[in-house]
Enzyme design. Structure first.
Site: not given
Length: 228
Positions: A49, A86, A89-90, A107, A111
């Site tokens: 996060d 971006d 994070d995943g 997320d 975005d």
């Protein structure tokens, strides 16, 4: 070496699973290798996060660089950094077992805020407001349609389109880079860089919706899941 190849194949499988079984293209596969390498370093200790929010702050910094001192050249590395965050994070969430529904919400919200800031950057570079609104509206429409389809049981993303977030980052980076190198505008068109890439973003958004809708028809279940 064999185990390294196995790890990379597992990474591809994880990405494919998140994206509804879509296989990564060679370009995406190369990007996944970079993200995988970065996610194996010290950054893996950072909560996903925090990485999502950091990406938004970096885009906000890119906007400030244009609106404040008028440094569009600084937008390019900052937007690239936002794209890396971006992806990270995943990736960090998957590698550490910290992927959770609330993280996906954070997320997604990050975005969308980032998309608004990207549109604002184009506006600051000189794009007309109607084109910026059209471009950003198409993004929200695409992502809303995808989110609603997922809410009624669609697995994955329906389709990976040309209008995904990396493309939007690239469009804004190209606009800022052009404005830094040739402030007079696009030589071949006589348009400003903001207008040129706001139109480009809008056109890509239209194509992206056209790609997504057939995917929704194929993958959205005909009935609501579970007992009625």
């Amino acid at each position: 070496m064999a185990s390294e190849r196995s790890d990379e194949e597992d990474w591809d499988e994880e990405w494919s699973g998140v994206h509804g079984g879509v296989r990564p293209s060679p370009v995406v596969r190369g990007w996944l290798r970079v993200i995988r390498m970065l996610a194996s370093g010290p950054i893996i200790r950072v909560p996903p996060d925090v990485l999502s929010v950091a990406g938004v702050l970096v885009v906000a910094g890119a906007l400030a660089a244009v609106v404040g001192p008028g440094w569009p050249a600084l937008v390019v590395p900052l937007v690239v950094l936002a794209g890396v965050l971006d992806g990270l994070d995943g990736a960090v969430a998957l590698r550490t077992g910290r992927a959770r529904p609330l993280g996906a919400v954070v997320d997604s919200v990050a975005d969308r805020v980032g998309d608004v800031l990207l549109g604002w950057i184009l506006l600051a570079i000189g794009a007309p407001m109607p084109w910026v609104l059209a471009a950003v509206t198409l993004v929200f429409l695409l992502e809303y349609a995808r989110a609603r389809a997922q809410a009624v049981g669609m697995p994955g993303v329906g389709a990976v389109t040309v209008a995904e977030r990396p493309t939007r980052l690239i469009v804004v980076a190209m606009a800022a880079g052009g404005a830094a190198v040739w402030p007079a505008g696009v030589p071949a068109l006589g348009w400003g860089w903001g207008l040129t890439f706001a139109v480009t973003w809008t056109a890509i958004g239209v194509v992206g919706l056209a790609q997504l809708l057939p995917g929704l028809r194929r993958t959205v279940p005909p009935t609501f899941p579970g007992p009625r």
